[in-house]
Motif scaffolding. Sequence first.
Motif, PDB file in Angstrom:
ATOM      1  N   TRP A  43       3.699   8.911  -2.741  1.00 11.34           N
ATOM      2  CA  TRP A  43       2.647   8.750  -3.607  1.00 11.34           C
ATOM      3  C   TRP A  43       2.768   9.190  -4.873  1.00 11.34           C
ATOM      4  CZ3 TRP A  43      -2.212   6.916  -3.367  1.00 11.34           C
ATOM      5  CH2 TRP A  43      -3.165   7.489  -4.034  1.00 11.34           C
ATOM      6  N   GLY A  44       2.437   8.466  -5.962  1.00 13.38           N
ATOM      7  CA  GLY A  44       2.609   8.830  -7.504  1.00 13.38           C
ATOM      8  C   GLY A  44       3.973   8.389  -8.072  1.00 13.38           C
ATOM      9  N   ARG A  52       0.943  -1.235  -0.017  1.00  9.60           N
ATOM     10  CA  ARG A  52       0.129   0.044   0.053  1.00  9.60           C
ATOM     11  C   ARG A  52       1.046   1.313  -0.142  1.00  9.60           C
ATOM     12  NH1 ARG A  52      -1.875   3.476   4.223  1.00  9.60           N
ATOM     13  NH2 ARG A  52      -3.959   4.212   3.488  1.00  9.60           N
ATOM     14  N   VAL A  53       0.447   2.330  -0.729  1.00  9.08           N
ATOM     15  CA  VAL A  53       1.155   3.569  -0.866  1.00  9.08           C
ATOM     16  C   VAL A  53       0.078   4.705  -0.010  1.00  9.08           C
ATOM     17  CG1 VAL A  53       2.088   5.089  -2.127  1.00  9.08           C
ATOM     18  CG2 VAL A  53       2.387   2.921  -2.723  1.00  9.08           C
ATOM     19  N   ALA A  54       0.566   5.033   0.830  1.00  9.28           N
ATOM     20  CA  ALA A  54      -0.400   6.092   1.518  1.00  9.28           C
ATOM     21  C   ALA A  54      -0.551   7.113   0.673  1.00  9.28           C
ATOM     22  CB  ALA A  54       0.089   6.434   2.891  1.00  9.28           C
ATOM     23  N   PRO A  55      -1.747   8.028   0.680  1.00 12.44           N
ATOM     24  CA  PRO A  55      -1.987   9.052  -0.234  1.00 12.44           C
ATOM     25  C   PRO A  55      -0.958  10.301   0.442  1.00 12.44           C
ATOM     26  CG  PRO A  55      -4.235   8.028   0.071  1.00 12.44           C
ATOM     27  CD  PRO A  55      -3.163   7.410   0.942  1.00 12.44           C
ATOM     28  N   GLN A  56      -0.672  11.404  -0.512  1.00 14.81           N
ATOM     29  CA  GLN A  56      -0.068  12.481  -0.152  1.00 14.81           C
ATOM     30  C   GLN A  56       1.196  12.404   0.636  1.00 14.81           C
ATOM     31  OE1 GLN A  56      -1.322  14.932  -1.742  1.00 14.81           O
ATOM     32  NE2 GLN A  56      -3.005  13.495  -2.407  1.00 14.81           N
ATOM     33  N   THR A  57       2.082  11.144   0.604  1.00 15.44           N
ATOM     34  CA  THR A  57       3.226  10.829   0.910  1.00 15.44           C
ATOM     35  C   THR A  57       4.322  11.015   0.066  1.00 15.44           C
ATOM     36  OG1 THR A  57       2.959   8.594   0.444  1.00 15.44           O
ATOM     37  CG2 THR A  57       2.090   9.285   2.686  1.00 15.44           C
ATOM     38  N   GLY A  67       6.087   6.330   3.333  1.00 14.50           N
ATOM     39  CA  GLY A  67       4.725   6.315   3.138  1.00 14.50           C
ATOM     40  C   GLY A  67       4.295   5.191   2.538  1.00 14.50           C
TER      41      GLY A  67
END
Length: 453
Positions: free
Chosen positions: A234-235, A226-231, A303
Amino acid sequence: MTEFIGSVWWLIVSLGVLVTFHEFGHYWVARRCGVKVLRFSVGFGRPLWTRRGQDGTEYVVAAIPLGGYVKMLDEREGEVAATELPHAFNRQSVWKRIAIVVAGPLANLLLCVGLLWGMFVIGRPDYAPVVGQASGIAAQAGLQRGDTVLAVGERDTPTWSEVQLALIPAALDHADVPLRVRKASGAEDTRQLRLSRLPASFDERRAVDAIGLTPRHQLVPATIGRVAPQTAAWGVLAEGDRITAIDGAPVASWDDIGPLVQRLGERGGGAMVEVQRGDERLALQVAPRQTRSAQGDTYWALGVASAAVAEPATDAVLRYGPVAALPAALREANHQAGELVAMIGRAFSGRVSVQNTVAGPITIARAANAYAAHGPAWYLSMLAMLSLSLGILNLLPIPILDGGHLLYYLIELVKGSPVSESVMATGQYVGLALIAGLMGLAFYNDIVNNLVR
């Protein structure tokens, strides 16, 4: 519910096998000594199945599968016809009575050897004794990732389970122990594990962790789940990516990521994170960000969280041929008997917690179910240890146990006459109190270890 049913089933099967062999030992020797056996019961309470044999013995399977008994003709338990007096247990010589009493535990010891033989012949699947990570005392001894533990002290360790079984007693005794290892290069060396440096008290159930040893098969793969949003990631990073290096430092497991990210964050700026994405190898620029934990501590993070980990496939087998398995089974039974006696000594001396040494039916049931789920060889190994434990514990000099009766007969040999009825009656009450206390402790440990935690 499935686990509960499985646990109950394997508990009944295990106790049924152990009790049947134990009582058959008493029964077989009693018959050879000319004693009439009135009842052979597996279990207590209301009979579920009854059959009377041609020898007059009543064979019973009872409702409560937590033990069993062999009832023999005895003048102390009822009137005996004059023609049958020669077949009464109490009329036998002290040596015959000793033989009958010892036969039960001896049957369990023989069963233990037979079960171990079967386990060795079938082959017990396991993991190779390869170090995945070393810290603390293990790292101080010079152990490194990739080292294969060949022996702990004088005990060869062909699998990781053997490493654990050899290290736990040494850890409980805080005894330094040599490890013979084979390095990744192939060279063999000896490392001294300073277990005397262990804390005075540690979690006895996690002794190997306290030493600082993590086996290779327990390392968590460095795969992103999992990649946490806005970390920071992310992206850039994606689920399923396997991180292979951070800023040029190789990553072999998830545990390697944290220290490398902290080092990168303290240095400042970004770095290349190398990943395996499908068939592609990518180098991606990522700069960790400072994050605050729930406890208020700050740390550097990308993240990302690890992917769910499936149980790794076994990569070693403990197996012998049918001939070589017999001496191996005898050696293992002898070794485990010594360790069990030593553990009883540690419990009585207070060196280990009785909470971790006295198990009740819930713990045994769950263990039996878990071992059975790993295959017949694992189940046979557990059943062998239970049989050995039953045999040895029954020899403890506690009245109402076989060892208590044996103590009476040894006293009779010394003084030349049987122990008085009053002494035996007092001993029975003391024995019942001790057994009741042990059973209460076992049930308490079951509740604490299985239901509260």
